[in-house]
Design a protein around this motif. Sequence first.
Motif, mmCIF file in Angstrom:
data_model
loop_
_atom_site.group_PDB
_atom_site.id
_atom_site.type_symbol
_atom_site.label_atom_id
_atom_site.label_comp_id
_atom_site.label_asym_id
_atom_site.label_seq_id
_atom_site.Cartn_x
_atom_site.Cartn_y
_atom_site.Cartn_z
ATOM 1 N N ARG A 105 -31.592 24.344 25.972
ATOM 2 C CA ARG A 105 -31.549 25.451 25.023
ATOM 3 C C ARG A 105 -30.237 26.211 25.140
ATOM 4 O O ARG A 105 -29.584 26.204 26.182
ATOM 5 N N LYS A 155 -30.740 24.032 30.980
ATOM 6 C CA LYS A 155 -31.718 22.951 31.076
ATOM 7 C C LYS A 155 -33.127 23.543 31.054
ATOM 8 O O LYS A 155 -33.347 24.609 31.633
ATOM 9 N N VAL A 156 -34.032 22.844 30.424
ATOM 10 C CA VAL A 156 -35.426 23.299 30.399
ATOM 11 C C VAL A 156 -36.290 22.213 31.043
ATOM 12 O O VAL A 156 -36.673 21.244 30.387
ATOM 13 N N PRO A 157 -36.564 22.353 32.329
ATOM 14 C CA PRO A 157 -37.397 21.335 32.996
ATOM 15 C C PRO A 157 -38.795 21.305 32.375
ATOM 16 O O PRO A 157 -39.322 22.341 31.976
ATOM 17 N N ARG A 202 -29.055 33.710 38.502
ATOM 18 C CA ARG A 202 -30.253 32.916 38.847
ATOM 19 C C ARG A 202 -31.525 33.761 38.701
ATOM 20 O O ARG A 202 -32.513 33.334 38.113
ATOM 21 N N ARG A 220 -32.661 34.700 35.125
ATOM 22 C CA ARG A 220 -33.424 33.689 34.399
ATOM 23 C C ARG A 220 -34.882 33.689 34.868
ATOM 24 O O ARG A 220 -35.801 33.543 34.062
ATOM 25 N N HIS A 221 -35.068 33.852 36.157
ATOM 26 C CA HIS A 221 -36.440 33.940 36.670
ATOM 27 C C HIS A 221 -37.141 35.150 36.040
ATOM 28 O O HIS A 221 -38.298 35.071 35.617
ATOM 29 N N GLU A 230 -38.213 34.503 32.553
ATOM 30 C CA GLU A 230 -39.422 33.683 32.461
ATOM 31 C C GLU A 230 -40.666 34.487 32.845
ATOM 32 O O GLU A 230 -41.748 34.249 32.317
ATOM 33 N N LYS A 274 -47.391 36.348 27.465
ATOM 34 C CA LYS A 274 -48.568 35.502 27.235
ATOM 35 C C LYS A 274 -49.843 36.240 27.613
ATOM 36 O O LYS A 274 -50.916 35.987 27.063
ATOM 37 N N ILE A 317 -33.153 25.553 39.281
ATOM 38 C CA ILE A 317 -33.187 26.263 38.008
ATOM 39 C C ILE A 317 -34.509 26.998 37.885
ATOM 40 O O ILE A 317 -35.570 26.395 38.045
ATOM 41 N N ALA A 318 -34.436 28.275 37.587
ATOM 42 C CA ALA A 318 -35.665 28.988 37.229
ATOM 43 C C ALA A 318 -36.045 28.539 35.820
ATOM 44 O O ALA A 318 -35.185 28.363 34.977
ATOM 45 N N SER A 319 -37.298 28.327 35.604
ATOM 46 C CA SER A 319 -37.724 27.802 34.306
ATOM 47 C C SER A 319 -39.141 28.258 34.017
ATOM 48 O O SER A 319 -39.852 28.745 34.908
ATOM 49 N N GLU A 320 -39.533 28.058 32.764
ATOM 50 C CA GLU A 320 -40.903 28.361 32.371
ATOM 51 C C GLU A 320 -41.867 27.517 33.208
ATOM 52 O O GLU A 320 -42.907 27.997 33.650
#
Lengths: 489, 542
Positions: free
Chosen positions: A181, A189-191, A250, A253-254, A257, A264, B92-95
């Motif tokens: 994204r 990157k979107v794991p 870092r 981004r956490h 999320e 939600k 990587i922080a991610s959903e």
Amino acid sequence: MNKPTRRAVLRGLGGICVGLPFLELFRPKQAAASSGPLRYVVMFAGTSLGMSGQDSVVPSAVGPLAGNLSRALQPLATYNVEDKASYVSNMEIAYGSDGSIPAGGRAVPWHASSTCPLLCGVRSASAGDESLQGPTSDWVVSNAIGGPTLATRPVLTYRIQAAFYRGSNGTGGNRGLMSMRDNGGNLEKVPPQFSPKVAFDDLFTGFIPPDPGEAAKAKFLLERRKSVIDLVRGDADKLTKKLGAVDKIRMERHFDELRVLEAKLQAVNLPDSPECTMITDPGADPAVGGAVDNGDTGGYAGDGAWSDEETRANIMVDLIHMAFVCDLSRVAALQFTYAQCFLNMNPVFGMPSDIHELGHYSMGGGIDGANAMADGVSWHVGHMARLMDKLRNTTDVDGGNILDNTGLVMLFEGGWGYDPEQDKQGTAHSSQNMGVLVGGGVGGLNASGGMHIDGGGAHPVQAINSVMGALGVPGQLGEVSGTIPGLVG
Amino acid sequence: MRIKKFGWAVATAVLFAACVGDIGGIPGEGAGGPEGPTQEVLNEIGVNGLRRLTAAEYDATVKDLLGVTVDSEAVLPEDLRTPYDNDYTLQIASEALVSSADSLAGQIAAEVVADTALRDPLMACTPSGADDAECYREFVQTFGRRALRRPLADEEVESFMRFAAHAVTANDFWIAVDSGLRAFLQHPDFLYRVELGTAVDGEPGVFRLTDYELATRASYLLIGSTPPNWLLDDAESGALATAAGMATVVEKLIEDDKTLERVARFHAMWMSYEKLPHAPDIVDGMQQETRALLKRVIFEDQVPWVELLRSTETYLTPALAAHYELPAPDGAGSWVSYGDSGRQGLLSQGSFLSAVAKFEGTSPVQRGLLIRTRLFCQTIERPPPSLNVNTDEPPEGPDPNACKQQRYNMWQTDGCKACHAQLEPVGFGLENYDSAGRYIETERDRPDCPIDGKGNLDGVGDFSGPAELSNLMIEAGKVDECVATQLLRFALGRFELDAEDENFVSRLVGEASGENGLEMRKLLVGMLTSEAFRHRREEVAK
């Protein structure tokens, strides 16, 4: 006695902190032929499509798919969706050496070099660099059609293959990732989520069961979880302020999320649809299988390199279906298999080999090998067809079916033909003779019924561009312009 | 024996401290103190960033904190290997991460609260009722210190006290514990190893770790898990403030069996045999075999690391002995002499020989690459793109049906041999051992292709088999520095090392080496008790 609608149930829960949905019927129309919310699914299969000049994937003739399905595409008939799927054959991704990789092209070394141009339409960075170089179509489309789901689940990013399975070769790295994204100018990157259980828990966060006693428990748990995430998010925010520049990025981004997770928990937007229901809890995930070494037929016969991906795929497909039904998300990126996929096909087809090796004569050469390879392809197609079938059999808020408001694209890692790496013809290490399977009926997609279309050497991303156009998403993906004539309208 | 070891460790620590000009204690408290680190120490302080717990560390931490067994690797995003699983530059922080951590926290909390055997040990008090706020406060303070690896500030405790209301609402004290556990297990200070430290005066970007942060660093490096309570107590009491005090701590951690497991895992990732693709009894046997050798060399005999390459006997289970066709052990497992089998040390163990298998068996190229890059720490460049080499197909050579030695001819081919001359000749010398560690005389399914098993280590000499290769490697004299380099990569969670890191390695190797080579136990003690290990340098955006 009539069954109460979900909306009525929610209304009956007076005081519950759930928001009622913005009625999609009142949403401005975004594509000419659709009045419901639009949906998009992009799928990736880590397989090529033929070898040795043999191909059991491409239908024998150009034209309607009905009655003309290849071995690999048979599941479209099994699920009776061949009228809403088109296969575009004869597609190609150009290649080049470092410094001369063409726009939308790939680097010469084969494995995972096609994934970047295939998924984001941007040329590979260089030989050996398998990372995506631009935003992928799931995010581009989501930004355009995501609407209220953008705050919570802009893209369901799932992967079915649970592990890389190749012994000491590591975790697969970028080969297990298909989504990228653009976050404020930064590519991220979107794991994927590969645990069906976590995906289930996440998707149905905030669902309130109709039984009053159960509803009270669920509401209380939701309130507690909100309280927990509020604390965690607050502390993450405080910590971020104390960190150095790089660590701050870092943690930010956490933090972002966590905000999504908090969102939600804040609101449940459900359509006025009796078909929006929580699916059965899948329970604990199937155990993750062990690695199998290349050529270890005993390991494959013993069902190594397998984590019951059949069950995992069924659950993931069910989740995407219900996410669309309940308007919890409108876009999904579904990675069936890793690039250069080592998933065991023995549990599915009785072939003690992995998908990668099927393309390297593990089940023989000639038509036998091509058929085995096509069976591997059909495993992916079967699950796509099942999803299409479920979407077709579900009424959308506009009174039609959801499949007619959806565009689906299945991308395959390779085709077959010339491999510049080996200077060899007729290999599975090739981006010639690639194919794209396009499903759904949004915006005039497949309006003429399912077709086999000769792509005439077009780039696979042109099929994505066609679907994006049908969804009303302006522009093109990455560096690849143009569409596939005949897919829309 | 214990006293002897303790005395040795303290002596070593004092020696290390002396070498950095720090006899008699460490620089003062606060912002680097009046003295601050010496220039020599500054020259050894490496960059360190925010590190998320790996899946393995998460599992171990949850087990130690709560007694719950989890398999978070099946849920959390993969830890990419470089070759270690803890490279923070790739995290990587991610959903997917956040939702998985949320889900795991909920599952773990529910399991703990539902089981009195798990939840009671968390409490220092017995709750008098659902509204026993003071007992809950005690839980927050005591468990919070374990979970976040530091005492909670008063305002943090107050923040967690919001969950006491959940207990009142539900009329169930344990509901508040459930909420608290969920929060602790998703807290950034739990999921990440946060090192803020104290700024060192006059040295922008250099920070001295707090004693709690130092305890955490040491604990995760040695036992792969959260600091035990006693270690947090030591941090609180100031026992870690001196090199000697730290040496005592390190000694105590090393006595923990988890350190052997951690060291074994480090070696497995280092040499790429973390996942063994064999039958369960063979995998179990290989893991026991390698672990026994590591235990003997590093922790029991405390001899140089290269003795791992020299061992003339090995620990075998009956299944593994039959697999290797070596003499059967006593009972369920025992040490067995290699005799004149041609085997010797780690390089002849099935675990090592299983690594980097390719193309339905062994790859002389990959084995050569493994030796060069992992044990000599050499950099072997990827083939230049202009060569358009295919690494996904077996080499065909002039004749694709020829025997392996003829097909793997890149080491003699113009344009390839500059690199490959360092690889295949090494791998060829191990070809008599297949990718499951068995001795073979002909290629698999090719009885017409006998294996001569002769290899060459460029510039050192010819060899045949793992025993002779091991001896040549020791003779080459480069292995010890690579061992320390690999350990520092693992300790820092970063593959790329800077000049400061290289300075650190260089000194550590010198000081942890005896007459016969580098001792890993001394290396660990030296690293953990050094001043450089107490500091971090802030990462700069590239």
